[in-house]
Design a protein around this motif. Structure first.
Motif, PDB file in Angstrom:
ATOM      1  N   ARG A 174       0.814  -1.220   0.000  1.00  0.00           N
ATOM      2  CA  ARG A 174       0.000   0.000   0.000  1.00  0.00           C
ATOM      3  C   ARG A 174       0.845   1.267   0.000  1.00  0.00           C
ATOM      4  N   ALA A 175       2.002   1.215   0.644  1.00  0.00           N
ATOM      5  CA  ALA A 175       2.878   2.386   0.709  1.00  0.00           C
ATOM      6  C   ALA A 175       3.778   2.475  -0.521  1.00  0.00           C
ATOM      7  N   ALA A 176       3.721   1.468  -1.395  1.00  0.00           N
ATOM      8  CA  ALA A 176       4.531   1.419  -2.619  1.00  0.00           C
ATOM      9  C   ALA A 176       6.022   1.531  -2.319  1.00  0.00           C
ATOM     10  N   TYR A 177       6.460   0.851  -1.251  1.00  0.00           N
ATOM     11  CA  TYR A 177       7.877   0.896  -0.905  1.00  0.00           C
ATOM     12  C   TYR A 177       8.748   0.317  -2.011  1.00  0.00           C
ATOM     13  N   ASP A 178       8.220  -0.586  -2.808  1.00  0.00           N
ATOM     14  CA  ASP A 178       9.019  -1.132  -3.894  1.00  0.00           C
ATOM     15  C   ASP A 178       9.404  -0.044  -4.893  1.00  0.00           C
ATOM     16  N   LEU A 179       8.667   1.052  -4.926  1.00  0.00           N
ATOM     17  CA  LEU A 179       8.999   2.166  -5.807  1.00  0.00           C
ATOM     18  C   LEU A 179       9.866   3.211  -5.104  1.00  0.00           C
ATOM     19  N   ARG A 180       9.934   3.163  -3.785  1.00  0.00           N
ATOM     20  CA  ARG A 180      10.673   4.165  -3.009  1.00  0.00           C
ATOM     21  C   ARG A 180      12.047   3.699  -2.551  1.00  0.00           C
ATOM     22  N   VAL A 181      12.165   2.438  -2.218  1.00  0.00           N
ATOM     23  CA  VAL A 181      13.415   1.923  -1.675  1.00  0.00           C
ATOM     24  C   VAL A 181      14.362   1.614  -2.819  1.00  0.00           C
ATOM     25  N   ARG A 182      15.597   2.096  -2.701  1.00  0.00           N
ATOM     26  CA  ARG A 182      16.617   1.860  -3.738  1.00  0.00           C
ATOM     27  C   ARG A 182      17.456   0.651  -3.311  1.00  0.00           C
ATOM     28  N   TYR A 183      17.018  -0.518  -3.711  1.00  0.00           N
ATOM     29  CA  TYR A 183      17.661  -1.746  -3.276  1.00  0.00           C
ATOM     30  C   TYR A 183      19.057  -1.927  -3.855  1.00  0.00           C
ATOM     31  N   GLU A 184      19.367  -1.270  -4.959  1.00  0.00           N
ATOM     32  CA  GLU A 184      20.692  -1.385  -5.571  1.00  0.00           C
ATOM     33  C   GLU A 184      21.742  -0.621  -4.769  1.00  0.00           C
ATOM     34  N   GLU A 185      21.319   0.311  -3.932  1.00  0.00           N
ATOM     35  CA  GLU A 185      22.257   1.112  -3.142  1.00  0.00           C
ATOM     36  C   GLU A 185      22.442   0.501  -1.766  1.00  0.00           C
ATOM     37  N   GLU A 186      23.582   0.817  -1.161  1.00  0.00           N
ATOM     38  CA  GLU A 186      23.844   0.355   0.200  1.00  0.00           C
ATOM     39  C   GLU A 186      22.970   1.143   1.171  1.00  0.00           C
ATOM     40  N   PRO A 187      22.531   0.522   2.251  1.00  0.00           N
ATOM     41  CA  PRO A 187      21.678   1.228   3.213  1.00  0.00           C
ATOM     42  C   PRO A 187      22.445   2.297   3.994  1.00  0.00           C
ATOM     43  N   VAL A 188      21.715   3.292   4.452  1.00  0.00           N
ATOM     44  CA  VAL A 188      22.270   4.346   5.289  1.00  0.00           C
ATOM     45  C   VAL A 188      21.500   4.326   6.601  1.00  0.00           C
ATOM     46  N   PRO A 189      22.148   4.128   7.708  1.00  0.00           N
ATOM     47  CA  PRO A 189      23.572   3.862   7.894  1.00  0.00           C
ATOM     48  C   PRO A 189      23.915   2.460   7.408  1.00  0.00           C
ATOM     49  N   PRO A 190      25.187   2.241   7.100  1.00  0.00           N
ATOM     50  CA  PRO A 190      25.579   0.929   6.574  1.00  0.00           C
ATOM     51  C   PRO A 190      25.420  -0.173   7.623  1.00  0.00           C
ATOM     52  N   LEU A 191      25.167  -1.363   7.128  1.00  0.00           N
ATOM     53  CA  LEU A 191      25.074  -2.531   8.005  1.00  0.00           C
ATOM     54  C   LEU A 191      26.475  -3.040   8.324  1.00  0.00           C
ATOM     55  N   GLU A 192      26.616  -3.719   9.452  1.00  0.00           N
ATOM     56  CA  GLU A 192      27.890  -4.340   9.790  1.00  0.00           C
ATOM     57  C   GLU A 192      28.135  -5.476   8.800  1.00  0.00           C
ATOM     58  N   PRO A 193      29.425  -5.794   8.503  1.00  0.00           N
ATOM     59  CA  PRO A 193      29.760  -6.762   7.446  1.00  0.00           C
ATOM     60  C   PRO A 193      28.941  -8.050   7.398  1.00  0.00           C
ATOM     61  N   PRO A 194      28.779  -8.793   8.492  1.00  0.00           N
ATOM     62  CA  PRO A 194      28.018 -10.052   8.325  1.00  0.00           C
ATOM     63  C   PRO A 194      26.560  -9.812   7.937  1.00  0.00           C
TER      64      PRO A 194
END
Length: 59
Positions: free
Chosen positions: A22-42
Motif C-alpha cells: 500500500r505504501a509502494a515501498y518497492d517504488l521508493r526503496v533503492r535496493y541497488e544502493e547500500e543502506p544508510v547507515p551501513p550494516l555491519e559486514p556479516p
C-alpha cells in the motif's frame, strides 16, 4: 485489552506485506544502493545475498 479479553492473533508477515504494498515501498526503496547507515559486514553480506535471491540486486 480488558481483563477477560482474548489476545488477538496477528499475522505479522501478512500485515507487513500489506503495508509494504500500500505504501509502494518497492517504488521508493533503492535496493541497488547500500543502506544508510551501513550494516555491519556479516549483516550486509546476508542482506545483499537475500536481495540478489529476490531479484532486487544484480551484484
Amino acid at each position: 485489552l480488558l481483563p477477560g479479553d482474548e489476545e488477538p492473533e496477528v499475522d505479522l508477515g501478512r500485515l507487513l506485506q500489506t503495508v509494504y504494498e500500500r505504501a509502494a515501498y518497492d517504488l521508493r526503496v533503492r535496493y541497488e544502493e547500500e543502506p544508510v547507515p551501513p550494516l555491519e559486514p556479516p549483516f550486509a553480506e546476508w542482506a545483499a545475498t537475500l536481495l540478489r535471491e529476490k531479484g532486487y540486486r544484480r551484484r
